[in-house]
Design a protein around this motif. Structure first.
Motif, PDB file in Angstrom:
ATOM      1  N   ILE A   1       0.805  -1.018  -0.070  1.00  0.00           N
ATOM      2  CA  ILE A   1       0.084   0.131   0.002  1.00  0.00           C
ATOM      3  C   ILE A   1       0.881   1.223   0.043  1.00  0.00           C
ATOM      4  O   ILE A   1       1.710   1.301   0.832  1.00  0.00           O
ATOM      5  N   ASN A   2       0.644   2.067  -0.847  1.00  0.00           N
ATOM      6  CA  ASN A   2       1.286   3.321  -0.774  1.00  0.00           C
ATOM      7  C   ASN A   2       0.503   4.525  -0.620  1.00  0.00           C
ATOM      8  O   ASN A   2      -0.803   4.599  -0.995  1.00  0.00           O
TER       9      ASN A   2
ATOM     10  N   TYR B   1       0.424   8.561  -0.527  1.00  0.00           N
ATOM     11  CA  TYR B   1       0.643  10.035  -1.042  1.00  0.00           C
ATOM     12  C   TYR B   1       0.029  10.925  -0.116  1.00  0.00           C
ATOM     13  O   TYR B   1      -1.249  11.090  -0.060  1.00  0.00           O
TER      14      TYR B   1
ATOM     15  N   LYS C   1      -2.662   9.280 -11.002  1.00  0.00           N
ATOM     16  CA  LYS C   1      -3.109   8.809  -9.701  1.00  0.00           C
ATOM     17  C   LYS C   1      -4.457   9.206  -9.190  1.00  0.00           C
ATOM     18  O   LYS C   1      -5.377   8.732  -8.627  1.00  0.00           O
ATOM     19  N   ASN C   2      -4.409  10.884  -9.356  1.00  0.00           N
ATOM     20  CA  ASN C   2      -5.687  11.665  -8.841  1.00  0.00           C
ATOM     21  C   ASN C   2      -5.893  12.770  -9.933  1.00  0.00           C
ATOM     22  O   ASN C   2      -5.003  13.796  -9.631  1.00  0.00           O
TER      23      ASN C   2
ATOM     24  N   VAL D   1      -3.858  10.265  -1.450  1.00  0.00           N
ATOM     25  CA  VAL D   1      -4.141   9.146  -2.283  1.00  0.00           C
ATOM     26  C   VAL D   1      -3.570   7.936  -1.715  1.00  0.00           C
ATOM     27  O   VAL D   1      -2.597   8.040  -1.218  1.00  0.00           O
TER      28      VAL D   1
ATOM     29  N   GLU E   1      -2.621   3.920  -2.737  1.00  0.00           N
ATOM     30  CA  GLU E   1      -2.803   2.837  -3.725  1.00  0.00           C
ATOM     31  C   GLU E   1      -2.606   1.631  -3.102  1.00  0.00           C
ATOM     32  O   GLU E   1      -1.763   1.109  -2.319  1.00  0.00           O
ATOM     33  N   ASP E   2      -3.643   0.505  -3.532  1.00  0.00           N
ATOM     34  CA  ASP E   2      -3.831  -0.617  -2.920  1.00  0.00           C
ATOM     35  C   ASP E   2      -4.074  -1.662  -4.112  1.00  0.00           C
ATOM     36  O   ASP E   2      -5.015  -1.687  -4.366  1.00  0.00           O
TER      37      ASP E   2
ATOM     38  N   GLY F   1      -2.770  -1.624  -6.979  1.00  0.00           N
ATOM     39  CA  GLY F   1      -3.013  -1.071  -8.102  1.00  0.00           C
ATOM     40  C   GLY F   1      -4.379  -0.287  -8.319  1.00  0.00           C
ATOM     41  O   GLY F   1      -4.705   0.302  -9.403  1.00  0.00           O
TER      42      GLY F   1
ATOM     43  N   TYR G   1      -6.359   2.898  -7.183  1.00  0.00           N
ATOM     44  CA  TYR G   1      -6.002   4.490  -6.593  1.00  0.00           C
ATOM     45  C   TYR G   1      -7.254   4.763  -6.086  1.00  0.00           C
ATOM     46  O   TYR G   1      -8.289   4.960  -6.686  1.00  0.00           O
TER      47      TYR G   1
ATOM     48  N   SER H   1      -8.744   8.354  -4.116  1.00  0.00           N
ATOM     49  CA  SER H   1      -8.651   9.569  -3.642  1.00  0.00           C
ATOM     50  C   SER H   1      -9.891   9.964  -2.706  1.00  0.00           C
ATOM     51  O   SER H   1     -10.921   9.583  -2.746  1.00  0.00           O
TER      52      SER H   1
END
Length: 207
Positions: free
Chosen positions: A4-5, A7, A49-50, A57, A59-60, A62, A64, A66
């Motif tokens: 998980i990213n 942002y 991404k958004n 945001v 990312e899980d 792939g 995305y 927001s």
């Protein structure tokens, strides 16, 4: 486990509400800071991404997501297996949604905007924004005089969504001195297991 990213900008209350739930649920995420002052959120890589060019945001695998409140709903639905943070029953679910809407409206145009004026020189009318802030804080004060949490009899994502900008209201010249119930609620949020404080605003940003 999936990667998980997350942002964010460290001074964003919208991002902090997501950071809180990630920590409370024990969900590991890579935190990636986006420099809003340099306009990184408007660059093609981030807009992919958004498209709205805003943080946070998530990312899980792939996907995305927001909008901070939408991210809270996603995380609570997927990773809170007890469904405590986003209840299933209609009454509590509606109450949570009500306070998510308040976070996106009265809190966003009140305390959050007042803070933008003071810290970042945003072009809004300070006097009317501070007045809006006190109007919503007075509502919260009355509401919390009869309960410990905003939406249910236990903490929920409603509390996390509203916490940061109320806690940081004094940075927007909105005093919390007249709201003891609100201050007690803030302390209860801060006592939650897994609570992480929001990054302190640099002194040099204050007007």
């Amino acid at each position: 486990m999936s990667t998980i990213n997350f942002y964010r900008h460290p001074l964003s209350g919208h991002a902090h509400r997501v950071e809180l739930l990630l920590s409370i649920l024990g969900v590991n995420a890579n935190t990636i800071d986006i420099d809003l002052m340099k306009g990184e959120q408007k660059q093609p890589e981030f807009l992919a991404k958004n498209p709205f060019g805003q943080v946070p945001v998530l990312e899980d695998q792939g996907l995305y997501i927001s909008d901070s409140n939408a991210i809270l709903v996603y995380l609570a639905s997927k990773y809170d297996h007890k469904r405590e943070w986003l209840p299933n029953n209609p009454k509590d679910a509606a109450a949570v949604q009500q306070f998510l809407s308040i976070a996106a409206s009265a809190i966003a145009t009140g305390p959050a905007t007042a803070r933008l004026i003071t810290l970042f020189g945003a072009n809004y009318d300070a006097a009317s924004t501070i007045e809006k802030s006190h109007n919503i804080l007075a509502h919260f004060e009355r509401h919390l005089s009869e309960r410990n949490w905003l939406a249910t009899d236990h903490p929920s994502i409603a509390d996390l969504a509203n916490y940061a900008y109320i806690a940081r209201a004094p940075e927007g010249k909105v005093s919390l001195e007249a709201y003891p119930e609100v201050r007690a609620w803030l302390s209860r949020v801060e006592a939650l297991k897994g609570f992480v404080p929001m990054t302190k605003s640099p002194v040099g940003l204050a007007a």
